[in-house]
Write a protein that holds these residues in place. Sequence first.
Motif, short mmCIF file in Angstrom:
data_model
loop_
_atom_site.label_atom_id
_atom_site.label_comp_id
_atom_site.label_asym_id
_atom_site.label_seq_id
_atom_site.Cartn_x
_atom_site.Cartn_y
_atom_site.Cartn_z
N UNK A 205 11.34 -36.67 28.62
CA UNK A 205 9.93 -37.05 28.49
C UNK A 205 9.14 -36.81 29.77
N UNK A 206 9.83 -36.46 30.85
CA UNK A 206 9.16 -36.30 32.15
C UNK A 206 8.32 -35.02 32.17
N UNK A 207 7.14 -35.13 32.72
CA UNK A 207 6.21 -34.01 32.82
C UNK A 207 5.69 -33.89 34.24
N UNK A 208 5.64 -32.66 34.74
CA UNK A 208 5.06 -32.40 36.06
C UNK A 208 3.56 -32.18 35.89
N UNK A 209 2.76 -32.98 36.56
CA UNK A 209 1.32 -32.77 36.61
C UNK A 209 1.02 -32.12 37.97
N UNK A 210 0.39 -30.96 37.94
CA UNK A 210 0.08 -30.26 39.20
C UNK A 210 -1.31 -29.65 39.11
N UNK A 211 -1.86 -29.32 40.27
CA UNK A 211 -3.23 -28.81 40.32
C UNK A 211 -3.28 -27.49 41.09
N UNK A 212 -3.22 -26.37 40.38
CA UNK A 212 -3.31 -25.08 41.06
C UNK A 212 -4.69 -24.80 41.63
N UNK A 213 -5.76 -25.31 40.96
CA UNK A 213 -7.12 -25.06 41.42
C UNK A 213 -7.89 -26.39 41.39
N UNK A 214 -8.79 -26.54 40.44
CA UNK A 214 -9.60 -27.76 40.38
C UNK A 214 -9.37 -28.57 39.10
N UNK A 215 -8.35 -28.19 38.35
CA UNK A 215 -8.00 -28.93 37.14
C UNK A 215 -6.50 -29.16 37.09
N UNK A 216 -6.10 -30.29 36.54
CA UNK A 216 -4.68 -30.60 36.41
C UNK A 216 -4.05 -29.77 35.30
N UNK A 217 -2.84 -29.32 35.53
CA UNK A 217 -2.04 -28.63 34.53
C UNK A 217 -0.71 -29.37 34.43
N UNK A 218 0.04 -29.09 33.40
CA UNK A 218 1.30 -29.80 33.23
C UNK A 218 2.39 -28.87 32.73
N UNK A 219 3.62 -29.28 32.99
CA UNK A 219 4.80 -28.51 32.62
C UNK A 219 5.96 -29.47 32.40
N UNK A 220 6.81 -29.22 31.40
CA UNK A 220 8.00 -30.06 31.24
C UNK A 220 8.85 -30.05 32.51
N UNK A 221 9.30 -31.20 32.93
CA UNK A 221 10.08 -31.32 34.14
C UNK A 221 11.33 -30.44 34.12
#
Length: 290
Positions: A205-221
């Motif tokens: 269930x873990x998800x990586x929240x990251x911000x490459x620019x000015x918006x958050x994106x997500x990816x399965x851990x």
Amino acid sequence: MTTLPMRRLLRLEDLDRILMDPPPAPELSGFRRFIAEFLLFGTKEARACLFAGLFFVSIFVTPRDGLLGIPRYDLLSAIALAIQIWMVWAKLETLDELKAICLFHLVGFALEVFKTSGAIQSWSYPDFAYTKVLGVPLFSGFMYAAVGSYIIQAWRLLHVRIRHHPPYWMAAMVALAIYLNFFTHHFIGDYRWYIAALAIGLYARATVIYRPFDRDRKMPMILSFILIGFFIWLAENISTFFAVWHYPNQLGAWSTVHLGKWSSWTLLVIMTFTIVASLKHIREKIHIPQ
């Protein structure tokens, strides 16, 4: 008057500041936004890989027979140490981050000593070096530290947050099982796939929240672990091609590192990530500023 080295230092600090907080562009959309985020993400990843990248380049430029009478492995150790000192001096890495990286160095070096010992011989470092300890050149620990350095730097540059992180004590137990299995599978069987299945369930269930620019994106851990492990496996192929170390099946002629090593590296990434995440969790609990 500001000296040239100081101007370079300021530019490096400014680059990190800009990468972490680029000017927002809410008007971007569609393909243009994709390109902008893709380029910024790639730039941040390259910056996070600074230590690993510089050390990797040194593998290519260092002659196999050494330089000025200094053996190759000793040169690589000196280069790795110089890069580490420079990154702290240039404020590209904090002292707290350096402490964590030293921990990765010790953990990796202990594994190297075991894996190259006479009874195991999973791989070997065939060249002579003055800086070998128990048959292992000191630069080998920096290769594990490079993975830790990447995760620490990427966490900061990409504003990483983890959603639905599993209980930290459970994550620590899995990480410990991963590390111990690297040793014990020579004596009581290889349980990596059982441990991998446990890790998949733990981080499902873990998800990586990251911000490459000015918006958050997500990816399965789990996907992020697998991708990082794959790129380390590619780097390992290049390193063995340039004879930095050898696996037993590469002594006569070079061959591709077995695909099964991808799983080993992925598990090692999980272990490294757990150490970083746990240290950050401890800092937050005792309210130490980042």
